[in-house]
Design an enzyme around this catalytic site. Structure first.
Site, PDB file in Angstrom:
ATOM      1  N   ASN A  10      -8.762  -3.478  -2.595  1.00 53.78           N
ATOM      2  CA  ASN A  10      -8.516  -3.392  -1.156  1.00 53.78           C
ATOM      3  C   ASN A  10      -7.938  -2.011  -0.881  1.00 53.78           C
ATOM      4  OD1 ASN A  10      -7.597  -3.577   1.468  1.00 53.78           O
ATOM      5  ND2 ASN A  10      -6.005  -5.084   1.036  1.00 53.78           N
ATOM      6  N   LYS A  12      -7.223  -0.731   1.891  1.00 49.07           N
ATOM      7  CA  LYS A  12      -6.371  -0.702   3.093  1.00 49.07           C
ATOM      8  C   LYS A  12      -6.761   0.503   3.973  1.00 49.07           C
ATOM      9  CE  LYS A  12      -2.849  -3.046   0.463  1.00 49.07           C
ATOM     10  NZ  LYS A  12      -1.452  -3.461   0.365  1.00 49.07           N
ATOM     11  N   HIS A  93      -5.176 -11.432   5.098  1.00 50.29           N
ATOM     12  CA  HIS A  93      -4.229 -10.622   4.310  1.00 50.29           C
ATOM     13  C   HIS A  93      -2.864 -10.671   5.005  1.00 50.29           C
ATOM     14  CE1 HIS A  93      -2.300  -7.242   2.348  1.00 50.29           C
ATOM     15  NE2 HIS A  93      -3.224  -7.328   1.407  1.00 50.29           N
ATOM     16  N   GLU A  95      -0.805  -8.462   5.544  1.00 53.27           N
ATOM     17  CA  GLU A  95      -0.574  -7.347   6.463  1.00 53.27           C
ATOM     18  C   GLU A  95      -1.245  -7.613   7.810  1.00 53.27           C
ATOM     19  OE1 GLU A  95      -1.800  -4.121   3.892  1.00 53.27           O
ATOM     20  OE2 GLU A  95      -0.105  -4.558   2.585  1.00 53.27           O
ATOM     21  N   GLU A 163      -1.351 -14.057  -2.876  1.00 49.24           N
ATOM     22  CA  GLU A 163      -0.638 -12.776  -2.865  1.00 49.24           C
ATOM     23  C   GLU A 163       0.775 -12.977  -2.314  1.00 49.24           C
ATOM     24  OE1 GLU A 163      -3.503  -9.246  -2.747  1.00 49.24           O
ATOM     25  OE2 GLU A 163      -3.226  -9.901  -0.686  1.00 49.24           O
ATOM     26  N   GLY A 169       2.611  -4.154  -3.197  1.00 49.79           N
ATOM     27  CA  GLY A 169       3.025  -2.760  -3.079  1.00 49.79           C
ATOM     28  C   GLY A 169       4.444  -2.481  -3.521  1.00 49.79           C
ATOM     29  N   SER A 209       0.775  -6.002  -6.812  1.00 47.38           N
ATOM     30  CA  SER A 209       1.231  -5.045  -7.848  1.00 47.38           C
ATOM     31  C   SER A 209       0.515  -5.219  -9.183  1.00 47.38           C
ATOM     32  CB  SER A 209       2.755  -5.126  -8.024  1.00 47.38           C
ATOM     33  OG  SER A 209       3.409  -4.720  -6.832  1.00 47.38           O
ATOM     34  N   GLY A 231      -2.994  -0.767  -4.322  1.00 44.12           N
ATOM     35  CA  GLY A 231      -2.754   0.616  -4.731  1.00 44.12           C
ATOM     36  C   GLY A 231      -3.547   1.061  -5.947  1.00 44.12           C
TER      37      GLY A 231
END
Ligand code: PEP
Length: 250
Positions: A10, A12, A93, A95, A163, A169, A209, A231
């Site tokens: 992802n 982002k 997600h 976010e 998640e 993150g 992570s 990430g």
């Protein structure tokens, strides 16, 4: 039938056209691990170019609107993603749930719209830190699963990504035992909601992570069929070791 490992990146809100070289490198490297399904979800603006840059690769969106078209300024509909070359989309997600106020009902509607457009779906669930600390994580996540699950679906086209929000993150990860317990509980709940055959066929991804150092033990946890990676999915150097770890277990 054994579930194939599935590793999804992802990106982002990261990635300009220059990043297409990295995507090419990722898909080229992933081709060495044929037992693993690999997908990248770049920003909307790169979907078409990435699908062209890596023919045959699984490229996806990070969100879609629940409507197929209409007066929704700034939004992108599932048929538009498919038209741009996407094969899948992430919905729910954290976010989006937290930053854009998306409810379980919103996520369910988006998942149903995506399936209707012919896309595969990765449906995200996960608890905030205070819920984990109070001992309510499993109940919280199972309620999200029940509230967000599409009314009807082909289990081959719907994966659930667990998640924990506090792990995204942050470099923090749950224990392998906690991941296995959550995934086992999700699969059992899916069995109640959709029947044992669907629950057995569905892939459950862990996200939060994940990196080249911890992927092997997380992917080896019970009922973990892959990873959703933020990430560490932005470069081939960081992402391919995760794919390789999945291949070892495949
Ligand atoms: C994510 O946002 O889906 C995610 C798992 O991010 P990260 O890997 O960076 O924690």
């Amino acid at each position: 039938m054994a579930r194939r490992k599935y590793v999804v990146g992802n990106w982002k809100m990261n990635g300009l056209k220059a990043a297409l070289d990295e995507a090419r490198a990722i898909f080229a490297g992933a081709a060495d691990h044929a037992a693993v399904d690999v997908a990248l979800c770049p920003p909307f603006t790169l979907i078409s170019a990435m699908a062209d840059a890596a023919p045959g690769a699984a490229v996806g969106g990070q969100d879609c609107h629940a409507a197929a078209a209409g007066a929704y300024t700034g939004s992108v509909a599932a048929p538009m993603l498919a038209d741009a070359g996407a094969r899948l989309v992430i919905v729910g997600h954290s976010e989006r749930r937290e930053g854009f106020g998306e409810s379980d009902a919103d996520v369910k509607a988006k998942a149903e719209a995506a399936l209707a457009a012919g896309l595969s779906v990765i449906l995200c669930v996960g608890e905030p830190r205070n819920v984990r600390e109070s001992g309510g994580a499993i109940a919280y996540v199972l309620a999200q699963v029940a509230g967000s699950l599409p009314a009807a679906f082909d289990p081959a086209r719907l994966a659930i990504a667990y998640e924990p929000i506090w792990a995204i993150g942050t470099g923090l990860v749950p224990t392998v035992a906690d991941v296995a317990a959550m995934h086992g509980a999700i699969r059992a709940r899916l069995g109640e909601l959709s029947g044992p055959a669907a629950a057995e066929a569905m892939r459950l991804l862990y996200g939060g992570s994940v990196n080249g150092d911890n992927a092997a033990e997380l992917l080896d946890a019970g009922d973990v069929d892959g990873a959703l990676v933020g990430g560490a999915s932005l470069t081939a150097a960081k992402f391919l070791p995760i794919v390789a770890a999945a291949a070892q277990l495949g």
